[in-house]
Write a protein that holds these residues in place. Sequence first.
Motif, PDB file in Angstrom:
ATOM      1  N   TRP A 103       0.818  -1.215   0.000  1.00 35.74           N
ATOM      2  CA  TRP A 103       0.000   0.000   0.000  1.00 35.74           C
ATOM      3  C   TRP A 103       0.852   1.264   0.000  1.00 35.74           C
ATOM      4  CZ3 TRP A 103      -4.642   1.350  -1.309  1.00 35.74           C
ATOM      5  CH2 TRP A 103      -5.650   0.383  -1.364  1.00 35.74           C
ATOM      6  N   ASN A 104       1.960   1.253   0.729  1.00 31.87           N
ATOM      7  CA  ASN A 104       2.850   2.417   0.733  1.00 31.87           C
ATOM      8  C   ASN A 104       3.390   2.695  -0.669  1.00 31.87           C
ATOM      9  OD1 ASN A 104       2.537   2.938   3.442  1.00 31.87           O
ATOM     10  ND2 ASN A 104       4.416   1.907   4.069  1.00 31.87           N
ATOM     11  N   THR A 105       3.810   1.629  -1.350  1.00 32.54           N
ATOM     12  CA  THR A 105       4.321   1.775  -2.713  1.00 32.54           C
ATOM     13  C   THR A 105       3.244   2.306  -3.647  1.00 32.54           C
ATOM     14  OG1 THR A 105       5.838  -0.087  -2.361  1.00 32.54           O
ATOM     15  CG2 THR A 105       5.433   0.573  -4.636  1.00 32.54           C
ATOM     16  N   THR A 106       2.051   1.738  -3.524  1.00 34.37           N
ATOM     17  CA  THR A 106       0.933   2.146  -4.367  1.00 34.37           C
ATOM     18  C   THR A 106       0.565   3.607  -4.147  1.00 34.37           C
ATOM     19  OG1 THR A 106       0.032  -0.102  -4.347  1.00 34.37           O
ATOM     20  CG2 THR A 106      -1.476   1.677  -4.961  1.00 34.37           C
ATOM     21  N   MET A 107       0.389   3.994  -2.881  1.00 29.16           N
ATOM     22  CA  MET A 107      -0.037   5.364  -2.572  1.00 29.16           C
ATOM     23  C   MET A 107       1.040   6.386  -2.920  1.00 29.16           C
ATOM     24  SD  MET A 107      -2.366   4.977   0.907  1.00 29.16           S
ATOM     25  CE  MET A 107      -1.108   4.174   1.916  1.00 29.16           C
ATOM     26  N   HIS A 108       2.305   5.991  -2.769  1.00 28.67           N
ATOM     27  CA  HIS A 108       3.401   6.915  -3.082  1.00 28.67           C
ATOM     28  C   HIS A 108       3.504   7.154  -4.584  1.00 28.67           C
ATOM     29  CE1 HIS A 108       7.319   8.851  -3.050  1.00 28.67           C
ATOM     30  NE2 HIS A 108       7.747   7.943  -3.916  1.00 28.67           N
ATOM     31  N   GLU A 109       3.474   6.083  -5.363  1.00 27.90           N
ATOM     32  CA  GLU A 109       3.681   6.209  -6.799  1.00 27.90           C
ATOM     33  C   GLU A 109       2.464   6.783  -7.519  1.00 27.90           C
ATOM     34  OE1 GLU A 109       6.450   5.788  -8.379  1.00 27.90           O
ATOM     35  OE2 GLU A 109       7.582   5.057  -6.653  1.00 27.90           O
ATOM     36  N   LEU A 110       1.266   6.444  -7.058  1.00 29.76           N
ATOM     37  CA  LEU A 110       0.053   6.903  -7.735  1.00 29.76           C
ATOM     38  C   LEU A 110      -0.540   8.153  -7.105  1.00 29.76           C
ATOM     39  CD1 LEU A 110      -1.718   3.504  -8.471  1.00 29.76           C
ATOM     40  CD2 LEU A 110      -0.138   4.794  -9.887  1.00 29.76           C
ATOM     41  N   LYS A 111       0.109   8.644  -6.048  1.00 28.63           N
ATOM     42  CA  LYS A 111      -0.354   9.870  -5.378  1.00 28.63           C
ATOM     43  C   LYS A 111      -1.830   9.749  -4.947  1.00 28.63           C
ATOM     44  CE  LYS A 111       3.628  11.483  -6.635  1.00 28.63           C
ATOM     45  NZ  LYS A 111       4.755  11.433  -5.681  1.00 28.63           N
ATOM     46  N   CYS A 112      -2.144   8.661  -4.275  1.00 25.90           N
ATOM     47  CA  CYS A 112      -3.507   8.427  -3.833  1.00 25.90           C
ATOM     48  C   CYS A 112      -3.513   8.048  -2.350  1.00 25.90           C
ATOM     49  CB  CYS A 112      -4.171   7.318  -4.654  1.00 25.90           C
ATOM     50  SG  CYS A 112      -3.301   5.725  -4.604  1.00 25.90           S
ATOM     51  N   CYS A 113      -4.709   7.958  -1.784  1.00 26.05           N
ATOM     52  CA  CYS A 113      -4.831   7.653  -0.360  1.00 26.05           C
ATOM     53  C   CYS A 113      -5.979   6.683  -0.133  1.00 26.05           C
ATOM     54  CB  CYS A 113      -5.080   8.942   0.427  1.00 26.05           C
ATOM     55  SG  CYS A 113      -5.502   8.665   2.163  1.00 26.05           S
ATOM     56  N   GLY A 114      -5.665   5.476   0.335  1.00 30.78           N
ATOM     57  CA  GLY A 114      -6.689   4.490   0.626  1.00 30.78           C
ATOM     58  C   GLY A 114      -7.407   4.004  -0.619  1.00 30.78           C
ATOM     59  N   PHE A 115      -8.545   3.344  -0.406  1.00 29.46           N
ATOM     60  CA  PHE A 115      -9.343   2.865  -1.532  1.00 29.46           C
ATOM     61  C   PHE A 115     -10.251   3.967  -2.047  1.00 29.46           C
ATOM     62  CE2 PHE A 115     -13.181   0.966  -3.291  1.00 29.46           C
ATOM     63  CZ  PHE A 115     -12.667   0.062  -4.202  1.00 29.46           C
ATOM     64  N   THR A 116     -11.021   4.589  -1.134  1.00 31.76           N
ATOM     65  CA  THR A 116     -11.922   5.687  -1.498  1.00 31.76           C
ATOM     66  C   THR A 116     -11.262   7.040  -1.243  1.00 31.76           C
ATOM     67  OG1 THR A 116     -13.805   4.296  -0.893  1.00 31.76           O
ATOM     68  CG2 THR A 116     -14.229   6.650  -1.173  1.00 31.76           C
ATOM     69  N   ASN A 117     -10.799   7.244  -0.002  1.00 28.61           N
ATOM     70  CA  ASN A 117     -10.057   8.440   0.395  1.00 28.61           C
ATOM     71  C   ASN A 117      -9.511   8.218   1.811  1.00 28.61           C
ATOM     72  OD1 ASN A 117     -12.298   8.859   2.125  1.00 28.61           O
ATOM     73  ND2 ASN A 117     -13.296  10.127   0.583  1.00 28.61           N
ATOM     74  N   TYR A 118      -9.133   9.283   2.478  1.00 26.54           N
ATOM     75  CA  TYR A 118      -8.507   9.169   3.798  1.00 26.54           C
ATOM     76  C   TYR A 118      -9.413   8.531   4.843  1.00 26.54           C
ATOM     77  CZ  TYR A 118     -11.305  13.006   5.719  1.00 26.54           C
ATOM     78  OH  TYR A 118     -12.341  13.759   6.185  1.00 26.54           O
ATOM     79  N   THR A 119     -10.735   8.575   4.638  1.00 26.05           N
ATOM     80  CA  THR A 119     -11.665   8.021   5.639  1.00 26.05           C
ATOM     81  C   THR A 119     -11.525   6.512   5.793  1.00 26.05           C
ATOM     82  OG1 THR A 119     -13.425   7.824   3.976  1.00 26.05           O
ATOM     83  CG2 THR A 119     -13.339   9.865   5.263  1.00 26.05           C
ATOM     84  N   ASP A 120     -10.873   5.850   4.835  1.00 30.86           N
ATOM     85  CA  ASP A 120     -10.641   4.406   4.966  1.00 30.86           C
ATOM     86  C   ASP A 120      -9.751   4.090   6.162  1.00 30.86           C
ATOM     87  OD1 ASP A 120     -12.164   3.870   2.737  1.00 30.86           O
ATOM     88  OD2 ASP A 120     -10.465   3.876   1.351  1.00 30.86           O
ATOM     89  N   PHE A 121      -8.983   5.088   6.610  1.00 34.92           N
ATOM     90  CA  PHE A 121      -8.077   4.871   7.741  1.00 34.92           C
ATOM     91  C   PHE A 121      -8.656   5.371   9.070  1.00 34.92           C
ATOM     92  CE2 PHE A 121      -5.299   5.125   4.011  1.00 34.92           C
ATOM     93  CZ  PHE A 121      -4.572   3.952   4.155  1.00 34.92           C
ATOM     94  N   THR A 122      -9.859   5.919   9.040  1.00 35.72           N
ATOM     95  CA  THR A 122     -10.484   6.403  10.270  1.00 35.72           C
ATOM     96  C   THR A 122     -10.757   5.231  11.220  1.00 35.72           C
ATOM     97  OG1 THR A 122     -11.532   8.229   9.067  1.00 35.72           O
ATOM     98  CG2 THR A 122     -12.442   7.668  11.232  1.00 35.72           C
ATOM     99  N   ASP A 123     -10.334   5.392  12.477  1.00 35.42           N
ATOM    100  CA  ASP A 123     -10.487   4.335  13.500  1.00 35.42           C
ATOM    101  C   ASP A 123      -9.797   3.029  13.101  1.00 35.42           C
ATOM    102  OD1 ASP A 123     -12.050   5.977  15.161  1.00 35.42           O
ATOM    103  OD2 ASP A 123     -13.868   5.454  14.061  1.00 35.42           O
TER     104      ASP A 123
END
Length: 239
Positions: A140-160
Amino acid sequence: MGCFTFIKVLMILFNTIIFLAGGVLLGVGIWVSVDGGSFTKVIGPISSVAVQFVNVGYFCIAIGAILVILGFLGCCGAQRESKCLLLLFFSIIMVIFIAEVAAAVVALVYTSLAESVLRAWVTPTLKNDYGKQKDITTIWNTTMHELKCCGFTNYTDFTDSYYTKNNDGNYPPFCCNTTSSACTGNDAAESNVQGCYVQLVDIIQKNAAIVGGIAAGICALELAAMVVSMYIYCKLDKS
């Protein structure tokens, strides 16, 4: 060499290739399951998106096992002229073909449904395993870094999630456009970095011709396999 003998030889050669390909996929599946991080480095960051959306280790093992079985049935059925094995081979190919067509229809016509299924599959992984399991975190770190994205939908995927609970409520740095060391919930909301699903759809759309060509080729091979196996079966039935 008669027509029947020629087709029989082609059937054996084709299914031998299928059998070997299945063995390779089994090996890849085991490799990914044991060391997903090194696999991600080999296939590259863009392909790692698919690795995360589908548990590619188990997926390759399952597909590899099916190909090995199909290759065995087709090869032995043609070699031994066994109507039972040929009919079983035909039936399995037909079920796979119907399932592929159904999946394609759902993906094209019911895009929102496909997204919902993927979200229900991927989001729990982000909430429970990101930051805990090394291979998943690396992918996931590689994916988010290279594609400039966050989570599946957005940052709320990491809430709680496990990550936020163990990082003082902070989100992964990829979810923020700020230069501060910590990515707080407010920073993530203001940055509004798009999710990786949008990026995946964009990649597929840009490579639609390649994806469509591969899918059409696979379907053509499956249809040819069904026709040939049924041809041999009917010939044996007459003899």
